[in-house]
Design a protein around this motif. Structure first.
Motif, PDB file in Angstrom:
ATOM      1  N   VAL A  52      -4.963  -4.929  12.057  1.00 57.47           N
ATOM      2  CA  VAL A  52      -3.579  -5.314  11.772  1.00 57.47           C
ATOM      3  C   VAL A  52      -3.475  -6.816  12.012  1.00 57.47           C
ATOM      4  O   VAL A  52      -3.716  -7.299  13.121  1.00 57.47           O
TER       5      VAL A  52
ATOM      6  N   TYR B 141       3.682  -0.667   4.495  1.00 57.23           N
ATOM      7  CA  TYR B 141       2.297  -1.032   4.776  1.00 57.23           C
ATOM      8  C   TYR B 141       1.791  -1.935   3.656  1.00 57.23           C
ATOM      9  O   TYR B 141       1.947  -1.615   2.473  1.00 57.23           O
TER      10      TYR B 141
ATOM     11  N   HIS C 299       8.792   2.424   7.110  1.00 52.20           N
ATOM     12  CA  HIS C 299       7.595   1.668   7.466  1.00 52.20           C
ATOM     13  C   HIS C 299       6.856   1.258   6.195  1.00 52.20           C
ATOM     14  O   HIS C 299       6.363   2.106   5.457  1.00 52.20           O
TER      15      HIS C 299
ATOM     16  N   ASP D 220       0.813  -1.214   0.000  1.00 48.81           N
ATOM     17  CA  ASP D 220       0.000   0.000   0.000  1.00 48.81           C
ATOM     18  C   ASP D 220       0.847   1.265   0.000  1.00 48.81           C
ATOM     19  O   ASP D 220       0.514   2.234  -0.675  1.00 48.81           O
TER      20      ASP D 220
ATOM     21  N   GLU E 130       2.505  -7.533  12.399  1.00 48.49           N
ATOM     22  CA  GLU E 130       3.409  -6.377  12.376  1.00 48.49           C
ATOM     23  C   GLU E 130       4.719  -6.781  13.025  1.00 48.49           C
ATOM     24  O   GLU E 130       4.733  -7.478  14.040  1.00 48.49           O
TER      25      GLU E 130
ATOM     26  N   TYR F 250       7.177  -3.524   9.221  1.00 49.09           N
ATOM     27  CA  TYR F 250       6.304  -4.079   8.196  1.00 49.09           C
ATOM     28  C   TYR F 250       4.948  -4.339   8.845  1.00 49.09           C
ATOM     29  O   TYR F 250       4.859  -5.099   9.809  1.00 49.09           O
ATOM     30  N   THR F 251       3.914  -3.687   8.323  1.00 47.80           N
ATOM     31  CA  THR F 251       2.568  -3.821   8.875  1.00 47.80           C
ATOM     32  C   THR F 251       1.653  -4.402   7.806  1.00 47.80           C
ATOM     33  O   THR F 251       1.580  -3.872   6.694  1.00 47.80           O
ATOM     34  N   TYR F 252       0.957  -5.485   8.175  1.00 50.56           N
ATOM     35  CA  TYR F 252       0.036  -6.172   7.270  1.00 50.56           C
ATOM     36  C   TYR F 252      -1.388  -5.971   7.776  1.00 50.56           C
ATOM     37  O   TYR F 252      -1.730  -6.427   8.863  1.00 50.56           O
ATOM     38  N   HIS F 253      -2.191  -5.285   6.971  1.00 50.64           N
ATOM     39  CA  HIS F 253      -3.589  -5.003   7.311  1.00 50.64           C
ATOM     40  C   HIS F 253      -4.515  -5.953   6.567  1.00 50.64           C
ATOM     41  O   HIS F 253      -4.188  -6.450   5.493  1.00 50.64           O
TER      42      HIS F 253
ATOM     43  N   SER G 264      -1.542  -4.824   2.447  1.00 50.74           N
ATOM     44  CA  SER G 264      -2.886  -5.357   2.656  1.00 50.74           C
ATOM     45  C   SER G 264      -2.860  -6.821   2.252  1.00 50.74           C
ATOM     46  O   SER G 264      -2.237  -7.188   1.257  1.00 50.74           O
TER      47      SER G 264
END
Length: 132
Positions: free
Chosen positions: A119, A62, A60, A48, A122, A108-111, A64
């Protein structure tokens, strides 16, 4: 005298164009996001954006998650192995060398794609981990 003037001007020009690693990180994150994001969905995942957080000195990422990965239970039991594979990938990433040398953090953030406020996974890597 002319040589000295030319060298002095060249030195001033080089110094004026030199930007900090933090400013470079911010520019690169913005340029990557504007050019590439959102990426096409591949393997039930899409990038994203990429953001540089100056306060925490963090690159950072992001993402999905879609399909079978878009579910809180999809990563149960995979977290530790996934984290280790991601750490190895970061250690081997030559494109991140400048940021790693500057001791930046990487998050690394996975939504969830169906519920973007959720979330699913992460992880943050600090220099003490990726410089081992």
């Amino acid at each position: 005298m002319r040589k000295v003037f030319v060298l002095l001007m060249a030195g001033m020009l080089f110094t004026a164009c030199n930007i900090s690693t933090e400013d470079y990180a911010k520019q690169q994150a913005k340029a990557y996001t504007e050019k590439n994001c959102p990426t096409p969905i591949r393997g039930n995942m899409r990038t994203d954006s990429l953001v540089y957080d100056e306060d925490t000195r963090t690159m950072h990422y992001y993402y999905s998650l879609y399909g079978t990965l878009d579910n809180p239970d999809s990563l149960n039991g995979r977290g530790d192995g996934m984290r280790e594979r991601m750490l190895q990938a970061l250690k081997n990433a030559g494109s991140m060398e400048q940021f790693k040398k500057a001791d930046m953090n990487f998050t690394y953030t996975y939504h969830s794609s169906s519920n973007p406020d959720t979330v699913l996974f992460e992880v943050t890597f600090r220099p003490s981990e990726y410089n081992k």
